[in-house]
Design a protein around this motif. Structure first.
Motif, PDB file in Angstrom:
ATOM      1  N   LYS A   1       0.783  -1.240   0.000  1.00 33.64           N
ATOM      2  CA  LYS A   1       0.000   0.000   0.000  1.00 33.64           C
ATOM      3  C   LYS A   1       0.810   1.283   0.000  1.00 33.64           C
ATOM      4  N   ASN A   2       1.887   1.321   0.810  1.00 37.47           N
ATOM      5  CA  ASN A   2       2.660   2.559   0.938  1.00 37.47           C
ATOM      6  C   ASN A   2       4.105   2.329   0.538  1.00 37.47           C
ATOM      7  N   GLY A   3       4.783   3.422   0.228  1.00 35.84           N
ATOM      8  CA  GLY A   3       6.193   3.325  -0.144  1.00 35.84           C
ATOM      9  C   GLY A   3       7.017   2.630   0.921  1.00 35.84           C
ATOM     10  N   THR A   4       6.693   2.911   2.187  1.00 35.18           N
ATOM     11  CA  THR A   4       7.456   2.285   3.276  1.00 35.18           C
ATOM     12  C   THR A   4       7.285   0.768   3.272  1.00 35.18           C
ATOM     13  N   ASP A   5       6.088   0.300   2.936  1.00 34.47           N
ATOM     14  CA  ASP A   5       5.889  -1.160   2.808  1.00 34.47           C
ATOM     15  C   ASP A   5       6.875  -1.713   1.785  1.00 34.47           C
ATOM     16  N   ALA A   6       6.995  -0.992   0.672  1.00 38.91           N
ATOM     17  CA  ALA A   6       7.804  -1.497  -0.440  1.00 38.91           C
ATOM     18  C   ALA A   6       9.299  -1.450  -0.109  1.00 38.91           C
ATOM     19  N   THR A   7       9.772  -0.344   0.473  1.00 40.57           N
ATOM     20  CA  THR A   7      11.211  -0.287   0.791  1.00 40.57           C
ATOM     21  C   THR A   7      11.548  -1.324   1.865  1.00 40.57           C
ATOM     22  N   THR A   8      10.651  -1.485   2.834  1.00 39.65           N
ATOM     23  CA  THR A   8      10.915  -2.442   3.913  1.00 39.65           C
ATOM     24  C   THR A   8      10.925  -3.871   3.362  1.00 39.65           C
TER      25      THR A   8
ATOM     26  N   ALA B   1      18.993  10.379   3.129  1.00 36.12           N
ATOM     27  CA  ALA B   1      17.970   9.898   2.182  1.00 36.12           C
ATOM     28  C   ALA B   1      16.733   9.455   2.957  1.00 36.12           C
ATOM     29  N   TYR B   2      15.577   9.636   2.350  1.00 31.62           N
ATOM     30  CA  TYR B   2      14.322   9.224   2.986  1.00 31.62           C
ATOM     31  C   TYR B   2      13.825   7.933   2.354  1.00 31.62           C
ATOM     32  N   HIS B   3      13.594   6.919   3.190  1.00 31.97           N
ATOM     33  CA  HIS B   3      13.055   5.659   2.666  1.00 31.97           C
ATOM     34  C   HIS B   3      11.775   5.247   3.376  1.00 31.97           C
ATOM     35  N   GLY B   4      11.262   6.121   4.276  1.00 33.21           N
ATOM     36  CA  GLY B   4      10.020   5.796   4.946  1.00 33.21           C
ATOM     37  C   GLY B   4      10.052   6.201   6.402  1.00 33.21           C
ATOM     38  N   SER B   5       8.955   5.871   7.100  1.00 36.02           N
ATOM     39  CA  SER B   5       8.755   6.417   8.443  1.00 36.02           C
ATOM     40  C   SER B   5       8.706   5.337   9.517  1.00 36.02           C
TER      41      SER B   5
ATOM     42  N   ARG C   1      19.439  12.161  -5.752  1.00 40.61           N
ATOM     43  CA  ARG C   1      19.546  12.664  -4.378  1.00 40.61           C
ATOM     44  C   ARG C   1      18.479  13.732  -4.181  1.00 40.61           C
ATOM     45  N   HIS C   2      17.447  13.377  -3.420  1.00 45.66           N
ATOM     46  CA  HIS C   2      16.349  14.338  -3.236  1.00 45.66           C
ATOM     47  C   HIS C   2      16.118  14.598  -1.750  1.00 45.66           C
ATOM     48  N   ASP C   3      17.217  14.867  -1.052  1.00 43.42           N
ATOM     49  CA  ASP C   3      17.126  15.105   0.390  1.00 43.42           C
ATOM     50  C   ASP C   3      16.415  16.425   0.671  1.00 43.42           C
TER      51      ASP C   3
ATOM     52  N   LEU D   1      16.751  -0.166  -5.541  1.00 43.59           N
ATOM     53  CA  LEU D   1      16.436   1.204  -5.963  1.00 43.59           C
ATOM     54  C   LEU D   1      15.138   1.641  -5.298  1.00 43.59           C
ATOM     55  N   ASP D   2      15.222   2.712  -4.533  1.00 42.97           N
ATOM     56  CA  ASP D   2      14.001   3.287  -3.957  1.00 42.97           C
ATOM     57  C   ASP D   2      13.449   4.293  -4.966  1.00 42.97           C
ATOM     58  N   ASP D   3      12.513   3.810  -5.779  1.00 45.41           N
ATOM     59  CA  ASP D   3      11.916   4.644  -6.829  1.00 45.41           C
ATOM     60  C   ASP D   3      10.529   5.143  -6.385  1.00 45.41           C
ATOM     61  N   VAL D   4      10.311   5.152  -5.081  1.00 39.84           N
ATOM     62  CA  VAL D   4       8.990   5.532  -4.565  1.00 39.84           C
ATOM     63  C   VAL D   4       8.631   6.950  -5.001  1.00 39.84           C
ATOM     64  N   ARG D   5       9.586   7.873  -4.900  1.00 41.56           N
ATOM     65  CA  ARG D   5       9.254   9.271  -5.185  1.00 41.56           C
ATOM     66  C   ARG D   5       9.362   9.612  -6.671  1.00 41.56           C
ATOM     67  N   ALA D   6      10.354   9.063  -7.338  1.00 43.16           N
ATOM     68  CA  ALA D   6      10.617   9.473  -8.725  1.00 43.16           C
ATOM     69  C   ALA D   6       9.984   8.543  -9.762  1.00 43.16           C
TER      70      ALA D   6
ATOM     71  N   TRP E   1       8.317   0.917  -5.368  1.00 43.62           N
ATOM     72  CA  TRP E   1       7.482   1.897  -6.087  1.00 43.62           C
ATOM     73  C   TRP E   1       6.276   2.269  -5.230  1.00 43.62           C
ATOM     74  N   SER E   2       5.804   3.480  -5.416  1.00 44.34           N
ATOM     75  CA  SER E   2       4.487   3.819  -4.856  1.00 44.34           C
ATOM     76  C   SER E   2       4.050   5.145  -5.487  1.00 44.34           C
ATOM     77  N   LYS E   3       3.777   6.128  -4.660  1.00 43.77           N
ATOM     78  CA  LYS E   3       3.375   7.476  -5.085  1.00 43.77           C
ATOM     79  C   LYS E   3       2.623   7.524  -6.415  1.00 43.77           C
ATOM     80  N   ALA E   4       3.316   7.700  -7.549  1.00 42.78           N
ATOM     81  CA  ALA E   4       2.640   8.002  -8.811  1.00 42.78           C
ATOM     82  C   ALA E   4       1.986   6.793  -9.469  1.00 42.78           C
TER      83      ALA E   4
HETATM   84  C1  PLP Z   1      12.031   8.032  -1.694  1.00 46.55           C
HETATM   85  C2  PLP Z   1      10.936   7.613  -0.774  1.00 46.55           C
HETATM   86  N1  PLP Z   1      10.930   6.388  -0.263  1.00 46.55           N
HETATM   87  C3  PLP Z   1       9.960   5.956   0.554  1.00 46.55           C
HETATM   88  C4  PLP Z   1       8.938   6.788   0.912  1.00 46.55           C
HETATM   89  C5  PLP Z   1       7.865   6.295   1.845  1.00 46.55           C
HETATM   90  O1  PLP Z   1       6.657   6.241   1.175  1.00 46.55           O
HETATM   91  P1  PLP Z   1       5.276   6.269   1.983  1.00 46.55           P
HETATM   92  O2  PLP Z   1       5.198   7.614   2.624  1.00 46.55           O
HETATM   93  O3  PLP Z   1       4.243   6.045   0.957  1.00 46.55           O
HETATM   94  O4  PLP Z   1       5.334   5.171   2.986  1.00 46.55           O
HETATM   95  C6  PLP Z   1       8.887   8.083   0.401  1.00 46.55           C
HETATM   96  C7  PLP Z   1       7.812   9.008   0.785  1.00 46.55           C
HETATM   97  O5  PLP Z   1       7.898  10.207   0.633  1.00 46.55           O
HETATM   98  C8  PLP Z   1       9.919   8.519  -0.456  1.00 46.55           C
HETATM   99  O6  PLP Z   1       9.919   9.758  -0.966  1.00 46.55           O
END
Ligand code: PLP
Length: 409
Positions: free
Chosen positions: A118-125, A146-150, A200-202, A231-236, A258-261
């Motif tokens: 469902k969420n990007g964090t699910d996918a990166t984890t 770098a941001y990979h989730g919460s 790099r999208h810090d 590759l964390d392609d969640v944002r791009a 992947w997620s977001k878009a």
């Molecule tokens: C690069 C990247 N990875 C992971 C995430 C986490 O995605 P989500 O907030 O959908 O869990 C984000 C969210 O902004 C992100 O930008």
């Protein structure tokens, strides 16, 4: 101010404070934005967004990424509604899951299979867990900042997080091959995976596209150590290309998040992987009550079709470049130093000599008053709904916003 003179946004904030911790949490807290930014929104259409007080904005945040075709895109809404009428969360996935996995493996260069959450964090984890599962090792290398989730293993705000949650994380500096080599050496024979962002999208920093030599080095190091390149392609993902963002530098990851878009605002995430990780992915127990929801998968199929049909990435790039060129000319004319970075589809605008972001805040506040929703520190997002006329209308507002910054200097 009494209830009669308060805005609807102010009234909702006061009500939320009583029943929602802090009134709002996470990245969508308006408290982190300049004064005047609304917290609550009523609706979106195309590249426009309306707050609860009826003010309309040209939207350059696109819900922080998910809206890639514009809000409420008719083809996506229609596909989602059709699926909703048949069923969404059932006793198992619908046909849409197989269709979407077929679609992704057809589009994404490195992908032999796909799985959904469902969420990007699910996918990166899941990617990190798969790297550990396949290699039987523990260390994960991530870029500083770098941001990979919460969740505890990766949140940038480690409140309530234990040292043990991060015990096997090692950091490197994005685009710095020597620092990556050092991190790999530190991991020794316990390296499970290297996680890289698409670029790099810090937060609050100038963005950097991946250097091709650095990307090749990351691939080579992962190969030499038998580790996963993730590759964390969640944002791009799906904004720069539909093939996977590192395809642009000729490097393929083993696993991508992947997620977001992916579904134009419907909640969906995906992991794609190559055949090396298929076995681990078939054994891993990962699931969630809503992960098989068919509506978001139908929305994703419609989103990907539309992005491919109109070459969405090229269209967003052109509109982003038009915005960037216009902003550069305006800043020059006003004698203001700015830095624009990142791919044009996901632009970041920072002011020179602005350590406390005061100029950035003033600029965004002035643009907001004139109906343009920008962000002073985070990368922004274009959608395919932005037209030349929308960008030009936004530039009329930013011209005056630059004048306000010049007047305050
Ligand atoms: C690069 C990247 N990875 C992971 C995430 C986490 O995605 P989500 O907030 O959908 O869990 C984000 C969210 O902004 C992100 O930008």
């Amino acid at each position: 101010m009494n209830a009669h003179t308060q805005t609807r946004d102010q009234l909702l904030r006061a009500r939320a404070l009583k029943v929602v911790p802090g009134g709002m949490y996470g990245h969508m807290r308006a408290a982190g934005l300049p004064p005047g930014y609304p917290q609550f929104f009523a609706r979106g259409e195309g590249c426009h967004l309306w707050d609860v007080d009826g003010r309309r904005y040209i939207d350059f945040m696109c819900s922080w990424g998910p809206i890639v075709l514009g809000h409420h895109h008719p083809a996506v809404s229609e596909a989602a509604q059709r699926q909703a009428a048949a069923g969404d969360v059932l006793n198992g996935p619908s046909e849409r899951m197989v269709e979407l996995a077929e679609r992704l493996t057809g589009l994404v260069t490195h992908a032999d299979w796909a799985m959904f959450s469902k969420n990007g964090t699910d996918a990166t984890t899941t990617c990190v867990t798969l790297a550990r599962a396949e290699t039987g090792r523990r260390k994960i290398i991530v870029a500083k900042g770098a941001y990979h989730g919460s969740v505890p293993w990766c949140t940038p705000y480690p409140y309530g997080v234990t040292a043990e949650d991060r015990a096997h994380l090692i950091t490197f500096t994005y685009n710095d091959a020597a620092s990556l080599e050092q991190a790999v050496a530190q991991a020794g024979d316990d390296l499970a995976g290297i996680v890289v962002s698409a670029f790099r999208h810090d937060y609050g920093q100038d963005q950097e596209l991946p250097d091709a030599a650095f990307a090749r080095k990351a691939r080579a190091l992962a190969d030499a150590k038998g580790a996963a390149l993730i590759l964390d392609d969640v944002r791009a993902g799906f904004r720069l290309t539909l093939r996977g963002s590192w395809d642009l530098v000729g490097v393929q990851p083993d696993l991508s998040a992947w997620s977001k878009a992916i579904a134009n605002g419907y909640a969906l995430a995906a992991v794609t992987g190559n055949d090396r990780f298929r076995g681990a992915a078939s054994q891993l127990y990962v699931t969630g009550s809503f992960w098989c929801g068919a509506v978001s998968m139908a929305a994703a199929l419609a989103t990907l079709d539309e992005l491919e049909r109109i070459d969405g990435p090229a269209r967003m790039r052109a509109m982003g470049q038009r915005l960037r060129d216009g902003l550069a000319a305006q800043a020059r004319a006003a004698g203001i130093g700015i830095r624009q970075s990142g791919p044009p589809q996901m632009p970041t605008l920072l002011f020179d000599d602005d350590p406390d972001t005061a100029k950035g805040y003033l600029f965004c506040q002035e643009a907001l008053k004139r109906g343009v929703y920008l962000h002073p520190r985070h990368n922004m997002f274009l959608s395919t709904a932005h037209t030349e006329a929308d960008v030009d209308a936004a530039l009329e507002a930013t011209k005056e916003a630059f004048a306000a910054v010049a007047a305050r200097a």
